[in-house]
Design a protein around this motif. Structure first.
Motif, short mmCIF file in Angstrom:
data_model
loop_
_atom_site.label_atom_id
_atom_site.label_comp_id
_atom_site.label_asym_id
_atom_site.label_seq_id
_atom_site.Cartn_x
_atom_site.Cartn_y
_atom_site.Cartn_z
N LEU A 45 37.98 21.70 -22.06
CA LEU A 45 37.06 21.54 -23.19
C LEU A 45 37.36 20.26 -23.97
O LEU A 45 36.44 19.58 -24.42
N THR A 46 38.63 19.94 -24.13
CA THR A 46 39.01 18.71 -24.82
C THR A 46 38.46 17.49 -24.10
O THR A 46 37.90 16.59 -24.72
N VAL A 47 38.60 17.45 -22.79
CA VAL A 47 38.10 16.32 -22.01
C VAL A 47 36.58 16.23 -22.11
O VAL A 47 36.02 15.14 -22.30
N ILE A 48 35.88 17.36 -22.04
CA ILE A 48 34.42 17.35 -22.12
C ILE A 48 33.96 16.85 -23.49
O ILE A 48 33.06 16.02 -23.59
N VAL A 49 34.59 17.33 -24.55
CA VAL A 49 34.21 16.92 -25.91
C VAL A 49 34.46 15.43 -26.11
O VAL A 49 33.60 14.71 -26.64
N ILE A 50 35.61 14.94 -25.66
CA ILE A 50 35.92 13.52 -25.82
C ILE A 50 34.93 12.67 -25.02
O ILE A 50 34.46 11.62 -25.49
N CYS A 51 34.58 13.10 -23.82
CA CYS A 51 33.59 12.37 -23.02
C CYS A 51 32.24 12.33 -23.71
O CYS A 51 31.56 11.29 -23.72
N LEU A 52 31.83 13.45 -24.30
CA LEU A 52 30.56 13.48 -25.03
C LEU A 52 30.58 12.55 -26.24
O LEU A 52 29.62 11.81 -26.49
N ILE A 53 31.68 12.57 -26.99
CA ILE A 53 31.80 11.71 -28.16
C ILE A 53 31.76 10.24 -27.75
O ILE A 53 31.04 9.43 -28.35
N LEU A 54 32.51 9.88 -26.72
CA LEU A 54 32.49 8.49 -26.25
C LEU A 54 31.12 8.10 -25.72
O LEU A 54 30.67 6.96 -25.92
#
Length: 74
Positions: A45-54
């Motif tokens: 979930l952390t990786v998905i959220v960071i990818c979405l933010i970027l």
């Protein structure tokens, strides 16, 4: 200069080298500390959220530079 027959060592066969490689891989995989299910979910979930933010940040910069481009060259 010449090597005696006892001094010449043949390389192990491809099969023996492959078997040795597989055994070493299995040995190393036993040493790995695998994450628990909850850790894996949190990391994912952390990786998905960071990818979405970027992705949103890159999209905003693209829109901003596109707008500035049309102001300057249009």
């Amino acid at each position: 200069m010449f090597l005696m027959a006892e001094q010449v060592q043949k390389k192990p066969s491809v099969y023996k080298r492959f078997v040795k490689f597989v055994k070493e891989v299995r040995s190393e995989l036993k040493k790995v500390i695998w994450p628990s299910r909850s850790q894996l979910i949190n990391y994912t979930l952390t990786v998905i959220v960071i990818c979405l933010i970027l992705g949103v940040v890159v999209w905003l910069f693209d829109a901003l530079f596109g707008f500035l481009y049309t102001l300057v060259f249009a």
